[in-house]
Design an enzyme around this catalytic site. Structure first.
Site, PDB file in Angstrom:
ATOM      1  N   LYS A  38       0.859  -1.182   0.000  1.00  0.00           N
ATOM      2  CA  LYS A  38       0.000   0.000   0.000  1.00  0.00           C
ATOM      3  C   LYS A  38       0.891   1.226   0.000  1.00  0.00           C
ATOM      4  O   LYS A  38       1.834   1.314   0.790  1.00  0.00           O
ATOM      5  CB  LYS A  38      -0.842   0.040   1.276  1.00  0.00           C
ATOM      6  CG  LYS A  38      -2.047  -0.864   1.241  1.00  0.00           C
ATOM      7  CD  LYS A  38      -2.826  -0.743   2.529  1.00  0.00           C
ATOM      8  CE  LYS A  38      -3.986  -1.729   2.515  1.00  0.00           C
ATOM      9  NZ  LYS A  38      -4.588  -1.893   3.849  1.00  0.00           N
ATOM     10  N   SER A 204       2.500  19.069 -30.133  1.00  0.00           N
ATOM     11  CA  SER A 204       3.781  18.957 -29.427  1.00  0.00           C
ATOM     12  C   SER A 204       4.718  18.261 -30.419  1.00  0.00           C
ATOM     13  O   SER A 204       4.278  17.755 -31.457  1.00  0.00           O
ATOM     14  CB  SER A 204       3.618  18.153 -28.144  1.00  0.00           C
ATOM     15  OG  SER A 204       3.174  16.849 -28.452  1.00  0.00           O
ATOM     16  N   GLY A 246      11.240  24.865 -25.605  1.00  0.00           N
ATOM     17  CA  GLY A 246      10.527  26.074 -25.995  1.00  0.00           C
ATOM     18  C   GLY A 246       9.453  25.837 -27.034  1.00  0.00           C
ATOM     19  O   GLY A 246       8.741  24.835 -26.984  1.00  0.00           O
ATOM     20  N   ASP A 273      -1.999  23.058 -22.655  1.00  0.00           N
ATOM     21  CA  ASP A 273      -3.339  23.670 -22.634  1.00  0.00           C
ATOM     22  C   ASP A 273      -3.252  25.145 -22.241  1.00  0.00           C
ATOM     23  O   ASP A 273      -3.988  25.990 -22.764  1.00  0.00           O
ATOM     24  CB  ASP A 273      -4.258  22.945 -21.643  1.00  0.00           C
ATOM     25  CG  ASP A 273      -4.459  21.476 -22.005  1.00  0.00           C
ATOM     26  OD1 ASP A 273      -4.369  21.144 -23.201  1.00  0.00           O
ATOM     27  OD2 ASP A 273      -4.711  20.667 -21.088  1.00  0.00           O
TER      28      ASP A 273
HETATM   29  N1  ATP Z   1      10.418  21.042 -18.720  1.00  0.00           N
HETATM   30  C1  ATP Z   1      10.050  22.227 -19.203  1.00  0.00           C
HETATM   31  N2  ATP Z   1      10.819  23.315 -18.982  1.00  0.00           N
HETATM   32  C2  ATP Z   1      10.478  24.536 -19.455  1.00  0.00           C
HETATM   33  N3  ATP Z   1       9.355  24.754 -20.182  1.00  0.00           N
HETATM   34  C3  ATP Z   1       8.557  23.714 -20.445  1.00  0.00           C
HETATM   35  C4  ATP Z   1       8.842  22.398 -19.979  1.00  0.00           C
HETATM   36  N4  ATP Z   1       7.841  21.576 -20.372  1.00  0.00           N
HETATM   37  C5  ATP Z   1       6.968  22.351 -21.046  1.00  0.00           C
HETATM   38  N5  ATP Z   1       7.386  23.636 -21.091  1.00  0.00           N
HETATM   39  C6  ATP Z   1       6.680  24.775 -21.704  1.00  0.00           C
HETATM   40  O1  ATP Z   1       5.338  24.377 -21.974  1.00  0.00           O
HETATM   41  C7  ATP Z   1       5.075  24.428 -23.382  1.00  0.00           C
HETATM   42  C8  ATP Z   1       4.178  23.257 -23.763  1.00  0.00           C
HETATM   43  O2  ATP Z   1       4.781  22.044 -23.388  1.00  0.00           O
HETATM   44  P1  ATP Z   1       4.848  20.770 -24.336  1.00  0.00           P
HETATM   45  O3  ATP Z   1       5.601  21.100 -25.554  1.00  0.00           O
HETATM   46  O4  ATP Z   1       5.345  19.647 -23.487  1.00  0.00           O
HETATM   47  O5  ATP Z   1       3.337  20.570 -24.776  1.00  0.00           O
HETATM   48  P2  ATP Z   1       2.162  19.641 -24.230  1.00  0.00           P
HETATM   49  O6  ATP Z   1       1.002  19.932 -25.073  1.00  0.00           O
HETATM   50  O7  ATP Z   1       2.018  19.879 -22.744  1.00  0.00           O
HETATM   51  O8  ATP Z   1       2.732  18.181 -24.506  1.00  0.00           O
HETATM   52  P3  ATP Z   1       1.902  16.823 -24.777  1.00  0.00           P
HETATM   53  O9  ATP Z   1       0.548  17.182 -25.301  1.00  0.00           O
HETATM   54  O10 ATP Z   1       2.734  16.059 -25.769  1.00  0.00           O
HETATM   55  O11 ATP Z   1       1.847  16.189 -23.425  1.00  0.00           O
HETATM   56  C9  ATP Z   1       6.441  24.434 -24.048  1.00  0.00           C
HETATM   57  O12 ATP Z   1       6.395  25.121 -25.280  1.00  0.00           O
HETATM   58  C10 ATP Z   1       7.301  25.170 -23.025  1.00  0.00           C
HETATM   59  O13 ATP Z   1       7.164  26.567 -23.191  1.00  0.00           O
END
Ligand code: ATP
Ligand code: MG
Length: 332
Positions: A38, A204, A246, A273
């Protein structure tokens, strides 16, 4: 909360988000994941979830919520006790929602943060089966909005029972009414929506790789793949998010590129989102491309600071966006 049959009393919002497979997101933490034993978890935090719902939550915060509820409305399918909880969670956040009732039970998704390592584990269920009649009720509701919303955000996965072109069907109908269609989904649903042609898509990197079937190993290829979507008329604008690397924003005339902000990551749930919510919020306020992109990055980063399924606050987004402007000015 509105229900579809009362909807005629309400003006169509500027922005409507659609979530066909929403969830109640349950987030907790445990010191270490071990098998069989658990695992005593911390208090569960419950939030309304699903792509379009999160987008509406972010837009609501940025526009000061309750004050201007008609700016953005979340349309979603929900059923059973979890569906009822979802409605209540949205009400508690003053997110304007229109619920299409379904017979099957709305899903709960579960995320666990392992505090000893900082790793996050996300358990995502398939969701309820949606019938043809329930799906039709959703499409009919959208068609009945008069005037049509300026932006229609189709975000998240498709629930069992719906065809892979479900988003594409909504996109086509909305386009015919001059609505700007925004899509954030994956796999065949994404490919079909792009075949219909959209205003803005936010893949993404993983989603873009699946879509193109190419490895897209480095920046020039990411850029080229996004530009190709624009050239082919599949999207007028591509916001390609690259996690800790980014994001890129590509239109016919411009390609903007930004490094991720260096922030302590508490949880990356909802970052995409938040990015999309802020981007659409800014575009709807007639912001220029650079400003919209900056707000999107600021909102994604502000959500990274919050634990589990919590999302950014408007104050934090404004602070980070202002910080970015300052930094850009100092490098010029
Ligand atoms: N580890 C991180 N460090 C800094 N910025 C991040 C990080 N993860 C996400 N971000 C920020 O959040 C934005 C969106 O993240 P990401 O590209 O992972 O999209 P997502 O839609 O959340 O991914 P997925 O739908 O594949 O889970 C990136 O463009 C970046 O600006
Ligand atoms: Mg995403």
């Amino acid at each position: 909360m509105q229900t579809p049959h009362h909807a005629a009393k309400h003006p169509a919002p500027a922005i409507l988000t659609v979530t066909l497979n929403p969830a109640v997101d349950v987030a907790t933490s445990v010191e270490r994941l071990v098998e069989s034993h658990k695992m005593r978890c911390t208090h569960a935090q419950r939030d309304p979830g699903g792509g379009g719902i999160n987008v509406a939550r972010v837009i609501g915060r940025l526009s000061g919520n309750a004050g201007n509820a008609s700016d953005c409305v979340a349309l979603y399918l929900a059923g059973g006790a979890t569906g009822q909880m979802l409605r209540e969670l949205l009400d508690a956040e003053h997110v304007a929602g229109v619920c299409i009732d379904i017979a099957d039970e709305t899903r709960e998704n579960f995320s666990v943060r392992e505090t000893s390592t900082g790793r996050e584990y996300r358990f995502v269920l398939p969701g309820p089966t949606v019938t043809a009649r329930e799906w039709q009720a959703c499409a009919d509701y959208l068609a009945s909005l008069d005037p049509a919303p300026r932006y229609l955000v189709l975000s998240g996965s498709l629930p069992p029972g719906l065809p892979a072109d479900a988003w594409a069907q909504l996109a086509k109908a909305a386009k015919a009414r001059d609505t700007r269609v925004v899509v954030d989904t994956s796999g065949p649903a994404l490919a079909a929506a792009l075949d219909a042609g959209v205003y803005l898509v936010k893949p993404s990197l993983g989603e873009l790789r699946t879509l193109t079937g190419r490895p897209l190993a480095a920046e020039p290829e990411w850029r080229e793949a996004a530009q190709q979507l624009v050239r082919e008329g599949r999207a007028q604008m591509v916001a390609l998010t690259l996690g800790e690397r980014g994001a890129l924003l590509v239109t016919q005339d411009r390609t903007l590129s930004a490094a991720a902000l260096d922030v302590p990551v508490s949880s990356s749930i909802g970052a995409g989102d938040s990015f999309l919510g802020a981007m659409v919020w800014a575009l709807n306020r007639q912001a220029g491309l650079d400003d919209a992109f900056r707000y999107a990055l600021a909102a994604a980063s502000a959500t990274l600071l919050t634990s589990g399924t919590r999302l950014c606050s408007a104050e934090e987004v404004e602070r980070m966006a202002a910080e970015m402007v300052k930094r850009e000015a100092s490098v010029r």
